[in-house]
Design a protein around this motif. Structure first.
Motif, short mmCIF file in Angstrom:
data_model
loop_
_atom_site.label_atom_id
_atom_site.label_comp_id
_atom_site.label_asym_id
_atom_site.label_seq_id
_atom_site.Cartn_x
_atom_site.Cartn_y
_atom_site.Cartn_z
N VAL A 10 36.33 49.98 50.45
CA VAL A 10 35.05 49.26 50.37
C VAL A 10 34.15 49.84 51.45
CG1 VAL A 10 33.92 47.03 50.32
CG2 VAL A 10 36.34 47.21 49.69
N GLU A 11 33.22 50.68 51.03
CA GLU A 11 32.32 51.39 51.94
C GLU A 11 31.03 51.68 51.20
OE1 GLU A 11 30.34 52.98 54.56
OE2 GLU A 11 32.37 52.83 55.35
N ASP A 12 29.89 51.25 51.76
CA ASP A 12 28.62 51.41 51.06
C ASP A 12 28.02 52.80 51.17
OD1 ASP A 12 28.21 50.71 53.78
OD2 ASP A 12 26.13 50.18 53.38
N GLU A 18 33.83 58.59 49.59
CA GLU A 18 34.52 59.73 48.97
C GLU A 18 35.45 60.43 49.96
OE1 GLU A 18 33.51 63.88 46.60
OE2 GLU A 18 31.91 62.43 46.94
N LEU A 19 34.99 60.61 51.19
CA LEU A 19 35.81 61.25 52.22
C LEU A 19 37.08 60.44 52.49
CD1 LEU A 19 36.28 63.35 54.46
CD2 LEU A 19 34.93 61.89 55.97
N GLU A 20 36.93 59.14 52.63
CA GLU A 20 38.10 58.29 52.88
C GLU A 20 39.08 58.35 51.71
OE1 GLU A 20 37.03 54.34 54.14
OE2 GLU A 20 35.48 55.12 55.45
N ARG A 21 38.56 58.36 50.50
CA ARG A 21 39.42 58.43 49.33
C ARG A 21 40.11 59.79 49.24
NH1 ARG A 21 35.25 57.56 45.71
NH2 ARG A 21 36.63 58.20 44.06
N ASP A 22 39.42 60.86 49.63
CA ASP A 22 40.06 62.19 49.67
C ASP A 22 41.20 62.21 50.68
OD1 ASP A 22 38.32 63.19 47.76
OD2 ASP A 22 37.03 64.24 49.20
N LEU A 23 41.01 61.59 51.83
CA LEU A 23 42.06 61.53 52.85
C LEU A 23 43.27 60.72 52.35
CD1 LEU A 23 39.95 61.05 56.08
CD2 LEU A 23 41.36 63.03 55.50
N LEU A 24 43.00 59.61 51.70
CA LEU A 24 44.09 58.82 51.14
C LEU A 24 44.88 59.64 50.12
CD1 LEU A 24 42.28 55.40 50.70
CD2 LEU A 24 44.18 55.87 52.26
N ASP A 25 44.18 60.40 49.30
CA ASP A 25 44.84 61.26 48.31
C ASP A 25 45.72 62.29 49.01
OD1 ASP A 25 45.24 62.25 45.56
OD2 ASP A 25 44.13 64.00 46.29
N ALA A 26 45.22 62.87 50.10
CA ALA A 26 46.00 63.86 50.84
C ALA A 26 47.28 63.26 51.42
CB ALA A 26 45.15 64.46 51.96
N TYR A 27 47.26 61.96 51.68
CA TYR A 27 48.43 61.27 52.22
C TYR A 27 49.26 60.59 51.13
CZ TYR A 27 47.23 62.19 57.05
OH TYR A 27 46.99 62.81 58.24
N GLY A 28 48.98 60.94 49.87
CA GLY A 28 49.82 60.48 48.78
C GLY A 28 49.48 59.10 48.24
N MET A 29 48.22 58.70 48.39
CA MET A 29 47.80 57.38 47.89
C MET A 29 46.66 57.53 46.90
SD MET A 29 47.80 55.24 51.42
CE MET A 29 48.17 56.40 52.73
N ASP A 30 46.65 56.64 45.91
CA ASP A 30 45.52 56.55 45.00
C ASP A 30 44.51 55.58 45.58
OD1 ASP A 30 46.59 58.32 43.13
OD2 ASP A 30 47.67 56.73 42.10
N SER A 31 43.27 55.64 45.10
CA SER A 31 42.25 54.74 45.63
C SER A 31 41.28 54.33 44.54
CB SER A 31 41.49 55.41 46.77
OG SER A 31 40.83 56.57 46.31
N ILE A 32 40.66 53.19 44.80
CA ILE A 32 39.62 52.66 43.93
C ILE A 32 38.40 52.41 44.82
CG2 ILE A 32 38.92 50.73 42.47
CD1 ILE A 32 41.91 50.31 41.86
N PRO A 33 37.22 52.93 44.44
CA PRO A 33 36.05 52.70 45.28
C PRO A 33 35.35 51.38 44.97
CG PRO A 33 35.47 54.14 43.47
CD PRO A 33 36.94 53.86 43.35
N ALA A 34 34.74 50.80 46.00
CA ALA A 34 33.81 49.68 45.85
C ALA A 34 32.72 49.92 46.89
CB ALA A 34 34.52 48.36 46.09
N TYR A 35 31.49 49.59 46.54
CA TYR A 35 30.36 49.92 47.40
C TYR A 35 29.63 48.71 47.96
CZ TYR A 35 31.37 54.43 45.39
OH TYR A 35 32.02 55.57 45.00
#
Length: 66
Positions: A10-12, A18-35
């Motif tokens: 959750v980041e506006d 997008e950067l945070e979600r890319d980092l989560l992906d690099a650490y083996g996690m999926d993500s869902i965005p909310a703004y």
């Protein structure tokens, strides 16, 4: 093989989200965005979330209220 953990970000700021979600992906996690806080509450109702990473200062509904 186990499913990857799912984190709602959750980041506006769109680029930061997008950067945070890319980092989560690099650490083996999926993500869902909310703004916004309101959007985060809607997404939170979906099953399958393992964690939530939220910004404190959000439009419509602040992070603590969310």
């Amino acid at each position: 093989m186990a499913d990857r953990p799912v984190v709602m970000v959750v980041e506006d700021d769109y680029e930061m989200n997008e950067l945070e979600r890319d980092l989560l992906d690099a650490y083996g996690m999926d993500s869902i965005p909310a703004y916004t806080g309101v959007e985060a509450r809607e997404v939170f109702q979906r099953p399958g979330l393992d964690a939530v990473r939220r910004d404190i200062m959000l439009p419509e509904l602040a992070g603590f209220e969310t």
